[in-house]
Design an enzyme around this catalytic site. Structure first.
Site, PDB file in Angstrom:
ATOM      1  N   LEU A 178      -6.961  -1.131  -2.678  1.00 12.36           N
ATOM      2  CA  LEU A 178      -6.046  -1.711  -3.665  1.00 12.36           C
ATOM      3  C   LEU A 178      -6.023  -3.231  -3.595  1.00 12.36           C
ATOM      4  O   LEU A 178      -5.832  -3.800  -2.516  1.00 12.36           O
ATOM      5  CB  LEU A 178      -4.624  -1.194  -3.424  1.00 12.36           C
ATOM      6  CG  LEU A 178      -4.459   0.307  -3.223  1.00 12.36           C
ATOM      7  CD1 LEU A 178      -3.003   0.644  -2.954  1.00 12.36           C
ATOM      8  CD2 LEU A 178      -4.977   1.056  -4.443  1.00 12.36           C
ATOM      9  N   CYS A 196      -6.405  -9.159   3.586  1.00 18.56           N
ATOM     10  CA  CYS A 196      -7.409  -8.153   3.971  1.00 18.56           C
ATOM     11  C   CYS A 196      -8.773  -8.713   4.329  1.00 18.56           C
ATOM     12  O   CYS A 196      -9.254  -8.489   5.450  1.00 18.56           O
ATOM     13  CB  CYS A 196      -7.551  -7.133   2.850  1.00 18.56           C
ATOM     14  SG  CYS A 196      -6.104  -6.092   2.712  1.00 18.56           S
ATOM     15  N   ARG A 250      -1.140 -15.705   2.694  1.00 19.71           N
ATOM     16  CA  ARG A 250      -1.854 -15.363   3.925  1.00 19.71           C
ATOM     17  C   ARG A 250      -3.330 -15.777   3.804  1.00 19.71           C
ATOM     18  O   ARG A 250      -4.010 -15.382   2.870  1.00 19.71           O
ATOM     19  CB  ARG A 250      -1.707 -13.870   4.224  1.00 19.71           C
ATOM     20  CG  ARG A 250      -0.347 -13.552   4.823  1.00 19.71           C
ATOM     21  CD  ARG A 250      -0.186 -12.085   5.092  1.00 19.71           C
ATOM     22  NE  ARG A 250       0.075 -11.339   3.864  1.00 19.71           N
ATOM     23  CZ  ARG A 250       0.265 -10.020   3.825  1.00 19.71           C
ATOM     24  NH1 ARG A 250       0.207  -9.313   4.936  1.00 19.71           N
ATOM     25  NH2 ARG A 250       0.507  -9.412   2.684  1.00 19.71           N
ATOM     26  N   VAL A 271       0.833  -1.207   0.000  1.00 16.99           N
ATOM     27  CA  VAL A 271       0.000   0.000   0.000  1.00 16.99           C
ATOM     28  C   VAL A 271       0.872   1.264   0.000  1.00 16.99           C
ATOM     29  O   VAL A 271       0.721   2.143  -0.850  1.00 16.99           O
ATOM     30  CB  VAL A 271      -0.956  -0.003   1.213  1.00 16.99           C
ATOM     31  CG1 VAL A 271      -1.701   1.335   1.297  1.00 16.99           C
ATOM     32  CG2 VAL A 271      -1.941  -1.146   1.110  1.00 16.99           C
ATOM     33  N   ALA A 302     -17.913 -17.834  -8.075  1.00 24.26           N
ATOM     34  CA  ALA A 302     -18.025 -18.889  -7.055  1.00 24.26           C
ATOM     35  C   ALA A 302     -16.765 -19.740  -7.060  1.00 24.26           C
ATOM     36  O   ALA A 302     -16.115 -19.897  -8.091  1.00 24.26           O
ATOM     37  CB  ALA A 302     -19.246 -19.749  -7.345  1.00 24.26           C
ATOM     38  N   GLY A 303     -16.410 -20.264  -5.922  1.00 25.34           N
ATOM     39  CA  GLY A 303     -15.203 -21.079  -5.849  1.00 25.34           C
ATOM     40  C   GLY A 303     -15.024 -21.651  -4.468  1.00 25.34           C
ATOM     41  O   GLY A 303     -15.988 -22.050  -3.800  1.00 25.34           O
ATOM     42  N   ASP A 313      10.890   3.545   5.928  1.00 23.52           N
ATOM     43  CA  ASP A 313      10.670   2.183   6.417  1.00 23.52           C
ATOM     44  C   ASP A 313      11.698   1.900   7.503  1.00 23.52           C
ATOM     45  O   ASP A 313      12.713   2.597   7.615  1.00 23.52           O
ATOM     46  CB  ASP A 313      10.777   1.159   5.282  1.00 23.52           C
ATOM     47  CG  ASP A 313       9.927  -0.075   5.568  1.00 23.52           C
ATOM     48  OD1 ASP A 313       8.852  -0.220   4.946  1.00 23.52           O
ATOM     49  OD2 ASP A 313      10.318  -0.886   6.433  1.00 23.52           O
ATOM     50  N   THR A 351      -5.499   0.047   7.609  1.00 24.90           N
ATOM     51  CA  THR A 351      -6.867  -0.331   7.969  1.00 24.90           C
ATOM     52  C   THR A 351      -6.998  -0.506   9.472  1.00 24.90           C
ATOM     53  O   THR A 351      -6.144  -1.131  10.107  1.00 24.90           O
ATOM     54  CB  THR A 351      -7.241  -1.653   7.272  1.00 24.90           C
ATOM     55  OG1 THR A 351      -7.016  -1.489   5.884  1.00 24.90           O
ATOM     56  CG2 THR A 351      -8.691  -2.028   7.518  1.00 24.90           C
TER      57      THR A 351
HETATM   58  C1  UDX Z   1      -1.458  -2.259   4.244  1.00 25.47           C
HETATM   59  C2  UDX Z   1      -2.204  -1.492   5.336  1.00 25.47           C
HETATM   60  O1  UDX Z   1      -1.377  -0.662   6.016  1.00 25.47           O
HETATM   61  C3  UDX Z   1      -2.964  -2.436   6.188  1.00 25.47           C
HETATM   62  O2  UDX Z   1      -3.589  -1.802   7.257  1.00 25.47           O
HETATM   63  C4  UDX Z   1      -3.989  -2.982   5.267  1.00 25.47           C
HETATM   64  O3  UDX Z   1      -4.960  -3.722   5.921  1.00 25.47           O
HETATM   65  C5  UDX Z   1      -3.301  -3.795   4.189  1.00 25.47           C
HETATM   66  O4  UDX Z   1      -2.415  -2.984   3.501  1.00 25.47           O
HETATM   67  P1  UDX Z   1       0.714  -3.656   3.836  1.00 25.47           P
HETATM   68  O5  UDX Z   1       1.148  -2.613   2.890  1.00 25.47           O
HETATM   69  O6  UDX Z   1       0.279  -4.976   3.296  1.00 25.47           O
HETATM   70  O7  UDX Z   1      -0.464  -3.049   4.746  1.00 25.47           O
HETATM   71  O8  UDX Z   1       1.737  -3.876   5.010  1.00 25.47           O
HETATM   72  P2  UDX Z   1       3.144  -4.531   5.039  1.00 25.47           P
HETATM   73  O9  UDX Z   1       3.441  -5.235   3.781  1.00 25.47           O
HETATM   74  O10 UDX Z   1       3.238  -5.197   6.351  1.00 25.47           O
HETATM   75  O11 UDX Z   1       4.082  -3.222   5.028  1.00 25.47           O
HETATM   76  C6  UDX Z   1       4.231  -2.355   6.038  1.00 25.47           C
HETATM   77  C7  UDX Z   1       5.600  -1.718   5.935  1.00 25.47           C
HETATM   78  O12 UDX Z   1       5.763  -0.843   7.015  1.00 25.47           O
HETATM   79  C8  UDX Z   1       6.772  -2.698   5.971  1.00 25.47           C
HETATM   80  O13 UDX Z   1       7.664  -2.422   4.931  1.00 25.47           O
HETATM   81  C9  UDX Z   1       7.409  -2.438   7.334  1.00 25.47           C
HETATM   82  O14 UDX Z   1       8.783  -2.670   7.348  1.00 25.47           O
HETATM   83  C10 UDX Z   1       7.058  -0.994   7.552  1.00 25.47           C
HETATM   84  N1  UDX Z   1       7.022  -0.562   8.950  1.00 25.47           N
HETATM   85  C11 UDX Z   1       6.458  -1.323   9.896  1.00 25.47           C
HETATM   86  C12 UDX Z   1       7.575   0.669   9.294  1.00 25.47           C
HETATM   87  O15 UDX Z   1       8.111   1.370   8.452  1.00 25.47           O
HETATM   88  N2  UDX Z   1       7.516   1.086  10.576  1.00 25.47           N
HETATM   89  C13 UDX Z   1       6.973   0.347  11.567  1.00 25.47           C
HETATM   90  O16 UDX Z   1       6.957   0.766  12.728  1.00 25.47           O
HETATM   91  C14 UDX Z   1       6.433  -0.909  11.204  1.00 25.47           C
HETATM   92  C1  UDX Z   2      -8.932  -6.919  -1.395  1.00 27.40           C
HETATM   93  C2  UDX Z   2      -9.872  -5.816  -1.898  1.00 27.40           C
HETATM   94  O1  UDX Z   2     -10.390  -6.160  -3.198  1.00 27.40           O
HETATM   95  C3  UDX Z   2      -9.161  -4.475  -1.931  1.00 27.40           C
HETATM   96  O2  UDX Z   2     -10.057  -3.456  -2.358  1.00 27.40           O
HETATM   97  C4  UDX Z   2      -8.691  -4.245  -0.510  1.00 27.40           C
HETATM   98  O3  UDX Z   2      -8.405  -3.000  -0.163  1.00 27.40           O
HETATM   99  C5  UDX Z   2      -7.637  -5.290  -0.144  1.00 27.40           C
HETATM  100  O4  UDX Z   2      -8.326  -6.542  -0.158  1.00 27.40           O
HETATM  101  P1  UDX Z   2      -7.079  -8.520  -2.387  1.00 27.40           P
HETATM  102  O5  UDX Z   2      -7.121  -9.193  -1.064  1.00 27.40           O
HETATM  103  O6  UDX Z   2      -5.766  -8.168  -2.979  1.00 27.40           O
HETATM  104  O7  UDX Z   2      -7.923  -7.159  -2.365  1.00 27.40           O
HETATM  105  O8  UDX Z   2      -7.787  -9.498  -3.437  1.00 27.40           O
HETATM  106  P2  UDX Z   2      -9.172  -9.637  -4.187  1.00 27.40           P
HETATM  107  O9  UDX Z   2      -8.900  -9.648  -5.630  1.00 27.40           O
HETATM  108  O10 UDX Z   2     -10.195  -8.699  -3.690  1.00 27.40           O
HETATM  109  O11 UDX Z   2      -9.596 -11.134  -3.760  1.00 27.40           O
HETATM  110  C6  UDX Z   2      -9.793 -11.502  -2.407  1.00 27.40           C
HETATM  111  C7  UDX Z   2     -10.191 -12.952  -2.301  1.00 27.40           C
HETATM  112  O12 UDX Z   2     -11.499 -13.173  -2.823  1.00 27.40           O
HETATM  113  C8  UDX Z   2      -9.284 -13.927  -3.050  1.00 27.40           C
HETATM  114  O13 UDX Z   2      -9.040 -15.064  -2.239  1.00 27.40           O
HETATM  115  C9  UDX Z   2     -10.070 -14.313  -4.277  1.00 27.40           C
HETATM  116  O14 UDX Z   2      -9.752 -15.606  -4.738  1.00 27.40           O
HETATM  117  C10 UDX Z   2     -11.490 -14.253  -3.738  1.00 27.40           C
HETATM  118  N1  UDX Z   2     -12.510 -13.979  -4.780  1.00 27.40           N
HETATM  119  C11 UDX Z   2     -12.543 -12.783  -5.416  1.00 27.40           C
HETATM  120  C12 UDX Z   2     -13.463 -14.948  -5.090  1.00 27.40           C
HETATM  121  O15 UDX Z   2     -13.464 -16.053  -4.510  1.00 27.40           O
HETATM  122  N2  UDX Z   2     -14.422 -14.662  -6.027  1.00 27.40           N
HETATM  123  C13 UDX Z   2     -14.478 -13.457  -6.665  1.00 27.40           C
HETATM  124  O16 UDX Z   2     -15.379 -13.264  -7.499  1.00 27.40           O
HETATM  125  C14 UDX Z   2     -13.506 -12.486  -6.350  1.00 27.40           C
END
Ligand code: UDX
Ligand code: UDX
Length: 441
Positions: free
Chosen positions: A159, A266, A335, A11, A258-259, A30, A124
């Site tokens: 995203l 997330c 995850r 993100v 469906a699946g 970071d 989030t």
């Molecule tokens: C994001 C959002 O922040 C999360 O709330 C949402 O639900 C999913 O997307 P994401 O980008 O997936 O999270 O997080 P992650 O891949 O864990 O990256 C966080 C980054 O922050 C890492 O690079 C980590 O090293 C850095 N970090 C963590 C800091 O710079 N400072 C800190 O104190 C902790």
């Molecule tokens: C999701 C949200 O779409 C995004 O907006 C949010 O902020 C982060 O979480 P992401 O987790 O990257 O994104 O994947 P997404 O493409 O939304 O799929 C999530 C899960 O739903 C996957 O396991 C996918 O296989 C499943 N899925 C998705 C289905 O089973 N059926 C569908 O029609 C769509």
């Protein structure tokens, strides 16, 4: 505008690169030196389509830099985005350890600032967190007053992993929750040329919009999955049903695939956390509880279909192939992937599992620990001599496997299509015992 982005996960880094591509000056922060160094060399520490090309362009032009020095980044920026991870803790709660730490550090830096800055939370969190938890931290650490000396807001990300750059550049809407008009105006100014409707609100509502969006999408999938199980019994095809209902613009065809259920970083944590909060505020949500319950059962439907298809109705002692491990295609992310409960259940039932994934093998090695699980180099090796195959993740390369390939490699060509990737008629007429989620026999 000068922008700091704290946390360079998918993100934060995507947001930083996209802001920089819109001519803002971005500094990413970071705590991991290796990540900072890579970014400063124009290399992306994570895989996101298009991201590395953007870094190649932006870093030499000095539109985007990375640093370990949070204080310096805050002091030289007007807007500070916090996008550190908020993973789940004890299943139904978010872990705010990183978010609180980053907020404290930002607050300490604000103490030394002599200009007005706005802090924007992107991580989030549960509705109320920005106002009730983070605002007091910022005020305490800075010794300043929010709404007077500095601004604050919450602006969620929507995203999808793998297509995050596209989603950031082409948003359906931008939601800005600010503590006051001045904060909202400053945040709005960085989004002004994103060609998207902007909705302004307060931080708690913006937090609720984020978590409710994901919960709604998860509910949509759980709903269609439940209907898929019914379609199987009444002899229909859920694909046709989804097409028919999706043509109603009020429903839309999206997220009606469906699946075997939803996973990822997330949906599972967002739906569980919101469900938990509904209990805490005294209005437990039956919809959210059902959304989760359906999703817990759905992966195992693939094993029920397999057992029904096997002559002696058991997987015990049999070699079973599993194609796809990542929570969705085009990512190595495992995850909350549905492959985990499926493989664990197959192993518990005494099967020998041979699995393959084009990208997630390294992550899979860290998750599973069983002498009866074999992670294979290619799909054909996984299929070799198998008495059944479950397609778990709809990678494009699996869709290219022909009926001939399945028949040639497997001992008995039973294929359970957990994502409805294959053409059922083609498979069935060419000798494959094909069963799909939501497809009547
Ligand atoms: C994001 C959002 O922040 C999360 O709330 C949402 O639900 C999913 O997307 P994401 O980008 O997936 O999270 O997080 P992650 O891949 O864990 O990256 C966080 C980054 O922050 C890492 O690079 C980590 O090293 C850095 N970090 C963590 C800091 O710079 N400072 C800190 O104190 C902790
Ligand atoms: C999701 C949200 O779409 C995004 O907006 C949010 O902020 C982060 O979480 P992401 O987790 O990257 O994104 O994947 P997404 O493409 O939304 O799929 C999530 C899960 O739903 C996957 O396991 C996918 O296989 C499943 N899925 C998705 C289905 O089973 N059926 C569908 O029609 C769509």
């Amino acid at each position: 505008m000068k922008i700091a982005v704290i946390g360079t996960g998918y993100v934060g880094l995507v947001a930083g690169a996209c802001f920089a591509s819109k001519a803002h000056d971005v500094i990413c922060v970071d705590v991991i030196k290796e990540k900072v160094d890579k970014i400063n060399r124009g290399i992306s520490p994570i895989f996101e389509e298009g991201l590395e090309d953007m870094l190649h362009d932006l870093v030499p032009r000095k539109k985007l830099r990375a640093t370990l020095n949070l204080k310096k980044a805050v002091l030289e920026s007007e807007l500070i985005f916090i996008s550190v991870g908020t993973p789940s803790k004890d299943e139904a709660k978010f872990d705010y350890t990183y978010l609180e730490q980053a907020t404290k550090d930002v607050g300490l830096a604000l103490k030394e600032a002599d200009d007005y800055k706005v802090v924007v939370i992107k991580s989030t969190c549960i509705p109320g967190t920005t106002i009730n938890l983070l605002k007091p931290i910022l005020e305490q650490m800075s010794g300043k007053k929010c709404g007077k000396d500095f601004g604050l807001g919450f602006s969620p990300e929507f995203l999808r992993e793998g297509v995050a750059v596209y989603d950031f550049m082409n948003p359906d809407r931008i939601v800005i929750g600010g503590v006051d008009d001045k904060s909202i105006e400053m945040i709005e100014s960085v989004f002004i040329n994103f060609n998207s409707p902007i909705m302004n609100t307060d931080p708690t509502t913006a937090e609720m919009i984020k978590i409710t969006s994901n919960s709604f999408l998860a509910m949509k999938i759980s709903f269609i999955n439940e209907m898929a199980n019914i379609a199987e019994k009444i002899g229909s095809d859920i694909k046709d049903i989804a097409k028919g209902i999706g043509m109603d613009s009020r429903i839309s065809p999206k997220f009606l695939g469906a699946g075997l259920g939803w996973g990822g970083s997330c949906f599972p944590k967002d739906v569980s956390a919101l469900c938990q909060q509904t209990k805490e505020v005294g209005v437990p949500s039956l919809m959210l509880e059902s959304t989760i319950a359906v999703n817990k059962k759905q992966p195992l439907r693939s094993i029920e279909l397999l057992e029904e298809a096997l002559e002696d109705n058991t997987v015990k002692g049999k070699k079973i192939a599993v194609l796809g491990l990542a929570f969705k295609p085009n990512t190595d992310d495992m995850r909350e992937a549905v492959s985990i409960p499926i493989i664990n259940s197959l192993l518990d039932k005494g099967a020998e599992v041979h699995a393959h994934d084009p990208a997630a093998m390294k992550n899979a090695k860290e998750i599973f620990d069983s002498p009866n699980l074999f992670l294979e180099e290619d799909p054909i090796q996984a299929l070799s001599d198998a008495e059944g195959c479950i397609l778990v993740t709809e990678w494009r390369i699996y869709g290219q496997l022909s009926p001939k390939t399945f028949k040639g490699a497997m001992k008995t060509p039973i294929l359970i299509d957990g994502r409805r990737l294959f053409d059922s008629k083609k498979m069935r007429t060419r000798g494959i015992k094909y069963f799909g989620i939501g497809l009547g026999k």
